[in-house]
Design a protein around this motif. Structure first.
Motif, PDB file in Angstrom:
ATOM      1  N   GLY A  96       0.808  -1.221   0.000  1.00  0.00           N
ATOM      2  CA  GLY A  96       0.000   0.000   0.000  1.00  0.00           C
ATOM      3  C   GLY A  96       0.833   1.259   0.000  1.00  0.00           C
ATOM      4  N   GLU A  97       2.137   1.135   0.033  1.00  0.00           N
ATOM      5  CA  GLU A  97       3.039   2.289   0.024  1.00  0.00           C
ATOM      6  C   GLU A  97       3.522   2.578  -1.394  1.00  0.00           C
ATOM      7  N   PRO A  98       3.676   3.848  -1.771  1.00  0.00           N
ATOM      8  CA  PRO A  98       4.341   4.149  -3.042  1.00  0.00           C
ATOM      9  C   PRO A  98       5.771   3.622  -3.027  1.00  0.00           C
ATOM     10  N   ILE A  99       6.314   3.359  -4.191  1.00  0.00           N
ATOM     11  CA  ILE A  99       7.654   2.773  -4.266  1.00  0.00           C
ATOM     12  C   ILE A  99       8.705   3.688  -3.655  1.00  0.00           C
ATOM     13  N   LEU A 100       8.493   5.010  -3.691  1.00  0.00           N
ATOM     14  CA  LEU A 100       9.469   5.907  -3.081  1.00  0.00           C
ATOM     15  C   LEU A 100       9.577   5.680  -1.578  1.00  0.00           C
TER      16      LEU A 100
END
Length: 491
Positions: A96-100
């Motif tokens: 659920g986290e952006p790749i950054l």
């Protein structure tokens, strides 16, 4: 990998960010044609942002100057960036986290990578010169001629209107991602419909075949090629670095995979009180969760391969096919010369109204990219600061939406001052110079994230890992060539 070992892995690989929480992976809608078009969408936003750079600006410029044989660069770039995107999305589906945020979990820590990627984002997208490009095309469409020195005041006013309209769009809707998606679908429909019609009307079949063959003539490069223009072409044939990373933020806000568990960035006038979590949530490896994972991956593949990947290739083909058919070979073009040549040719040979229609199409092409780039700039900085700074999250009445609009306000004020510092093509040359190192470094980081932080069952196959390494090598070598060319020019 067992649940216990997976949790131990989380504890040791979270860096200085909080460890993930756990929960089951939600099931996507059944895979039907209706649900497909209701579920996909981030690829449309990315495509709308891509088509104004490589396809409308740089593609025609480089092929008119060096010939159609150079189009194989676009084929390689789009394929490599497609696999890059899919591997970045893999992490977001699981956490659920952006790749950054996944990259920020790597050594030497979140603050180091946060600073680096904020700097790269501002360097690449900090001057919204495409707004000036939109104003130039809009002026020409209605005035009947290209703007001259005496039209500077009108151009400035039109530029300010474009910037403020962009802000208005980003203020509307339930979530920013959803509103961007609606506008992107509409702009894509208009742009591709126009391009298909004029290519059928104006371009002979033998030229279609010649253009198509250029995408597969691998290996040819002119000896005197402008390295900076080549770097811009290799980057913007796809999405150009930061945009490839921010696709995962839109997947989170759309609710793909575990993104539905962490929240999204709502718009200013939304009544939603959902707070975006700074920490992701992962799922245990069970048969049911793996089945849901495979179902989500079908939607991701359709969105990226058939919508974004094929859209980039078709968009490049249609723009270059038309440009090289009507623009004299070796013509030196500025930021809007391709559109002006095409508009004049069609107006003279078929119907005068094509002047207005062709430039209006150019306006929508540039506007779609300006809108996407503005969101990419603000969204990247907002998400990074939100995750990296507990002090910001703990401030009274602070939430992710307020932070987004705070940065949007700053960027708008800055843009109104700085927008006339360069035209669109010069901006995309800068984009290419920055995008190469971003894609090279981030490809290696994504490989590390997906092979260390994800459970064994979800890690990429060996050929996908090889594709990330190849992406890093290609864009790394291009970046080194650019630095060497700069060194030689300064001697």
């Amino acid at each position: 990998m067992s649940t216990n070992s997976n949790q131990e892995s989380q504890a040791t690989t979270s860096g200085n960010l909080a460890p993930w929480t756990t929960g089951d992976l939600p099931a996507p809608p059944p895979f039907t044609i209706r649900n497909l078009f209701r579920t996909i969408g981030p690829g449309a936003i990315l495509l709308a942002g891509s088509i104004g750079g490589g396809e409308w600006l740089v593609g025609p410029t480089i092929t008119v100057k060096y010939g159609l044989d150079i189009l194989w660069i676009a084929t390689v770039a789009i394929v490599l960036q497609l696999l890059f995107n899919l591997e970045a999305i893999r992490y977001t589906l699981y956490t659920g986290e952006p790749i950054l945020v996944g990259i920020m979990r790597l050594r030497p820590g979140s603050r180091f990578w946060a600073s680096g990627y904020i700097f790269a984002t501002i360097a690449q997208l900090g001057v919204p010169a495409l707004a000036a490009g939109c104003a130039s095309v809009l002026f020409a469409a209605f005035a009947g001629h290209i703007a001259g020195a005496g039209d500077a005041t009108y151009l400035s006013y039109l530029t300010y209107v474009v910037i403020l309209v962009t802000v208005g769009i980003l203020l509307s809707g339930k979530t920013i991602e959803r509103m961007l998606e609606y506008f992107s679908w509409a702009m894509i429909a208009f742009i591709f419909s126009f391009l298909i019609v004029v290519n059928v009307l104006f371009v002979p079949l033998e030229h279609w075949l010649k253009t198509l063959s250029g995408f597969f003539q691998f290996g040819r490069l002119p000896a005197d090629i402008d390295i900076l223009l080549l770097a811009a072409f290799a980057a913007t044939a796809g999405s150009g670095g930061i945009g490839n990373l921010v696709i995962t933020n839109w997947y989170r806000d759309k609710g793909f995979g575990m993104g539905s568990r962490v929240g999204s960035i709502s718009s200013a006038f939304s009544h939603s009180e959902v707070q975006l979590s700074a920490t992701g949530q992962v799922f245990p490896i069970t048969d049911e969760n793996l089945q849901n994972w495979r179902s989500w991956w079908k939607y991701v593949s359709a969105d990226q391969i058939w919508l974004w990947g094929m859209g980039c290739l078709v968009g490049m083909f249609l723009n270059v096919n038309l440009a090289t058919a009507v623009i004299p070979e070796n013509t030196e073009m500025d930021h809007m010369a391709a559109g002006a040549f095409q508009a004049r040719y069609m107006a003279e040979h078929l119907w005068s109204g094509f002047w207005w229609l062709a430039l209006l199409n150019g306006f929508w092409v540039l506007m779609s990219t300006h809108l996407s780039n503005t969101d990419v700039l603000i969204r990247t900085v907002t998400d990074i600061v939100w995750v990296a700074s507990p002090q910001v999250r703990e401030r009274r009445r602070m939430n992710i939406s307020r932070l987004y609009y705070f940065f949007l306000t700053l960027a708008t004020i800055w843009g109104l001052l700085a927008v006339n510092w360069g035209h669109a093509l010069s901006l995309f040359k800068i984009l290419g110079a920055v995008a190469g190192p971003v894609l090279a470094i981030a490809a290696v980081q994504i490989l590390i994230v997906n092979t260390r932080l994800l459970p064994e069952e979800l890690r990429p196959h060996l050929w996908r890992r090889g594709a990330l390494i190849l992406c890093a090598i290609c864009y790394g070598c291009l970046s080194l060539a650019l630095l060497w060319d700069l060194y030689l020019s300064l001697r």
